[in-house]
Design a protein around this motif. Sequence first.
Motif, PDB file in Angstrom:
ATOM      1  N   LYS B  57      -5.885 -24.119   5.822  1.00 23.08           N
ATOM      2  CA  LYS B  57      -6.113 -22.772   6.362  1.00 23.08           C
ATOM      3  C   LYS B  57      -4.907 -21.864   6.107  1.00 23.08           C
ATOM      4  CE  LYS B  57      -6.686 -24.408  10.548  1.00 23.08           C
ATOM      5  NZ  LYS B  57      -6.319 -25.796  10.296  1.00 23.08           N
ATOM      6  N   SER B  58      -3.726 -22.383   6.449  1.00 23.02           N
ATOM      7  CA  SER B  58      -2.530 -21.569   6.221  1.00 23.02           C
ATOM      8  C   SER B  58      -2.355 -21.265   4.735  1.00 23.02           C
ATOM      9  CB  SER B  58      -1.292 -22.294   6.737  1.00 23.02           C
ATOM     10  OG  SER B  58      -1.399 -22.554   8.106  1.00 23.02           O
ATOM     11  N   ILE B  59      -2.637 -22.270   3.912  1.00 20.33           N
ATOM     12  CA  ILE B  59      -2.515 -22.089   2.464  1.00 20.33           C
ATOM     13  C   ILE B  59      -3.396 -20.928   1.985  1.00 20.33           C
ATOM     14  CG2 ILE B  59      -2.937 -23.213   0.234  1.00 20.33           C
ATOM     15  CD1 ILE B  59      -0.679 -24.479   1.755  1.00 20.33           C
ATOM     16  N   PHE B 101       3.072 -15.472  11.511  1.00 16.39           N
ATOM     17  CA  PHE B 101       3.304 -16.848  11.085  1.00 16.39           C
ATOM     18  C   PHE B 101       3.022 -17.839  12.207  1.00 16.39           C
ATOM     19  CE2 PHE B 101       5.435 -14.608   7.788  1.00 16.39           C
ATOM     20  CZ  PHE B 101       5.320 -15.438   6.691  1.00 16.39           C
ATOM     21  N   GLN B 102       2.632 -19.024  11.773  1.00 15.14           N
ATOM     22  CA  GLN B 102       2.299 -20.086  12.725  1.00 15.14           C
ATOM     23  C   GLN B 102       3.470 -20.356  13.681  1.00 15.14           C
ATOM     24  OE1 GLN B 102       0.383 -23.248  10.654  1.00 15.14           O
ATOM     25  NE2 GLN B 102       0.204 -24.562  12.433  1.00 15.14           N
ATOM     26  N   ASN B 103       4.685 -20.330  13.149  1.00 11.43           N
ATOM     27  CA  ASN B 103       5.845 -20.570  14.015  1.00 11.43           C
ATOM     28  C   ASN B 103       6.667 -19.300  14.224  1.00 11.43           C
ATOM     29  OD1 ASN B 103       5.299 -23.397  14.260  1.00 11.43           O
ATOM     30  ND2 ASN B 103       5.965 -23.573  12.129  1.00 11.43           N
ATOM     31  N   TYR B 179      -3.704 -13.657  11.218  1.00 10.35           N
ATOM     32  CA  TYR B 179      -3.088 -14.379  12.333  1.00 10.35           C
ATOM     33  C   TYR B 179      -3.143 -15.872  12.052  1.00 10.35           C
ATOM     34  CZ  TYR B 179      -4.228 -10.104  15.028  1.00 10.35           C
ATOM     35  OH  TYR B 179      -4.354  -8.832  15.495  1.00 10.35           O
ATOM     36  N   ASP B 180      -1.999 -16.535  11.988  1.00  8.99           N
ATOM     37  CA  ASP B 180      -2.002 -17.985  11.814  1.00  8.99           C
ATOM     38  C   ASP B 180      -1.746 -18.642  13.168  1.00  8.99           C
ATOM     39  OD1 ASP B 180      -2.041 -20.521  10.859  1.00  8.99           O
ATOM     40  OD2 ASP B 180      -0.582 -20.181   9.251  1.00  8.99           O
ATOM     41  N   GLU B 181      -2.789 -19.133  13.780  1.00 12.24           N
ATOM     42  CA  GLU B 181      -2.734 -19.797  15.077  1.00 12.24           C
ATOM     43  C   GLU B 181      -1.958 -18.996  16.120  1.00 12.24           C
ATOM     44  OE1 GLU B 181      -2.104 -23.943  14.881  1.00 12.24           O
ATOM     45  OE2 GLU B 181      -3.159 -24.155  12.982  1.00 12.24           O
ATOM     46  N   PRO B 182      -2.500 -17.851  16.500  1.00 12.59           N
ATOM     47  CA  PRO B 182      -1.777 -16.981  17.435  1.00 12.59           C
ATOM     48  C   PRO B 182      -1.642 -17.563  18.838  1.00 12.59           C
ATOM     49  CG  PRO B 182      -3.975 -16.135  17.027  1.00 12.59           C
ATOM     50  CD  PRO B 182      -3.770 -17.245  16.067  1.00 12.59           C
TER      51      PRO B 182
END
Lengths: 254, 256
Positions: B57-59, B101-103, B179-182
Motif C-alpha cells: 500500500k505504501s509503495i 507519512f506512516q511515521n 494519508y498513510d495510516e493516519p
Amino acid sequence: MTGYLKDVFTNTGNISLFTGRFFKAVFKQPFELKEFAKQCYLLGYKALPLVGITGFIMGLVLTLQSRPTLVTFGAEAWLPGMVALSLIKEVAPIITALICAGKISSGIGAELGSMKVTEQIDAMEVSAINPFKYLVVTRILATTLMVPLLVVFADCIGVFGGYVGMNIHSDINVFRYLNKILESLTFLDIMPATIKTIFFGFFIGMIGCYKGFTAANGTESVGKAANSAVVAASLTIFIIDMMAVQLTDILFKP
Amino acid sequence: MILQELKISDTPTNQFVIDINGLWKLFGKDNEVLKGVTLQVKTGENLVMLGKSGSGKSITIKCLVGLLLADKGSLKVFDTDITQLDYTQLNKIRLRIGFLFQNSALYDSMTVRQNLEFPLKRHSKKLTDTEVNSAVSEALDSVGLLEAIDKMPSELSGGMRKRVGLARTLILKPEIILYDEPTTGLDPITSREISELILSIQQKNKTTSIIITHDMACAKLTGDRIVMLRDGVIYLEGTYAELEQNKDEWVRSFFE
Ligand SMILES: Nc1ncnc2c1ncn2[C@@H]1O[C@H](COP(=O)(O)OP(=O)(O)OP(=O)(O)O)[C@@H](O)[C@H]1O
Ligand SMILES: [Mg+2]
C-alpha cells in the motif's frame, strides 16, 4: 577477499557518481545560503575545542621532544622554526582532519542516515524541496570551507603551544620566537599544505554525506553509516596526504 | 509543450484526478510487490485502501509522488503522467499533493513551528512574517495542537506527531492528500478525531484523498469508496456497506 575488493570498487564508483551529482547541483539556483551558514557555524563550533586542545598539545610536545636532539647538535636556535614547519606542513593538517573525520564526518553520516531512515529526506522530496541541495551540497561546502579554517586555527594554537614548550627550559621573548618562525617559513611551505586541507575538508563532507544519504532502511544502518564514514574518511585523508606530498615533492624539488 | 499540458490539467477534462493504470513494482529480481494495480480516484473523493501489512500500500502511493520509480504502468495525476516528467515538472505536481507519512517524518532538528514554516517559506516567498505566522497557527489549530508550537518533535507523543505531520501537510493547501495510516497506533478517541478531521478537510477544501488504513472505524467514517489490495492487484472495490456484506472469507476477516 574478492568480496571485499568488489565492495571497495562499488563504493569508489558510487562515491564518484555522488561527487558528480554534487558538482551538477552546486552551481544551480537556489543557493541555500542560510543553511550553509548554519552548517559552517555548527561544524566549526563542534570541532573547535577539540582542535584547539590537540593543536596546543602537539606544539608543546613536538617542542619538548625535538629539543634534546637539536641541543646535541648545538642547533637549539632552530627549534621554533623546525617545530612550526612540521606543525604547519603535516601535523596540524593531518591531526585536525582526523579529528574532523571522527567528529564531523560521522556526525553528518549519523544525521543524514537517521533522516533517511525516518523518511525525513522523503518528506523533503515530496514537498518539492531538493534534499540533495538542501542537505548535501550545503554540508560539503561547509566542511570544505571550515576544515581549512580549523587547520589554520590549529596552526596558531600549535605555535603558541610551542612557545609554552620553549619557555619551560629557556626564556624567550614572544617576538623573537615568532620572528624565528617567520624566518624559516616560506610560501612553498604554507601553500601546498593549505591546498591539501581544502581537499581534506571536501572529502570529509562528501563521505559523511554519501554514507548518510545512501543509508539502507532500518535503525542499525544509522550506526553503520556513522562508523563507515569515519573509517572511509580517515583512510581517504591519508591517501590524499600521500598524493599531495609526492606531488609537491615532484613540482617543487629544490 | 509540457507546460501547456500542465495548464490544461488545472481544469481536469478527465473526472479522475488520480488514474493509476497497470502499476508494477518489484524489489530486487523476484520480489514482485505490485503486479498491475489499476485504480482511479474522482475529484473530491476519499478512497480508502485496505490490505495486509506488507502488501504494497505504501509503495503504491510512493510511486504516485515519484518517491519510487514504477517499473511498468502509467500514473496520471491531474491528467499528467508523472512517470514522463523531469524533476522540475514533477516538483510542480508534488506541490499540489500532500503526503502524510506512516511515521510522521517530522524534521527532528526543527521545532514544530519550523517544521510547518519550512515548506511554506520556500514555496511562497512573497508571504510576510505575519502571514506565515498566522498560516502556521491556523494549521496547528485545525489539528488542535496550538500549544505544542514551540516544542521539538522529540517532546511529542506518537499521536501528537501524527497531527503535526497532518498540519504540515495541510499548510500548503494541497488538492490531493495521500494519508498513510493516519490513525494507526492511536487510541480510539484520537483516532476518531483524526478521522473526523480528514472528513472535514475533504468537505472544506474539496480535496481528493487516498487513505491507507487498517482502522475499520476510520475506513467507515472517511471512505466514499474502498479498494482492497491483495497479491499485488486490486482484489475488490466497493462502498463500506457493500463490502461489509461480502461473503469472501478474506474480505470478512477485515470487517470482523
Ligand atoms: N526499499 C525497499 N527495498 C526492498 N523491499 C521493499 C522496500 N520497501 C518495501 N519493500 C517491500 O515491499 C513490500 C510492501 O511494502 P509496503 O511498505 O508498501 O507495505 P504496506 O502495505 O504499506 O504495509 P504496512 O501496512 O505494514 O505499512 C514489503 O513486503 C517489503 O518487503
Ligand atoms: Mg505502509
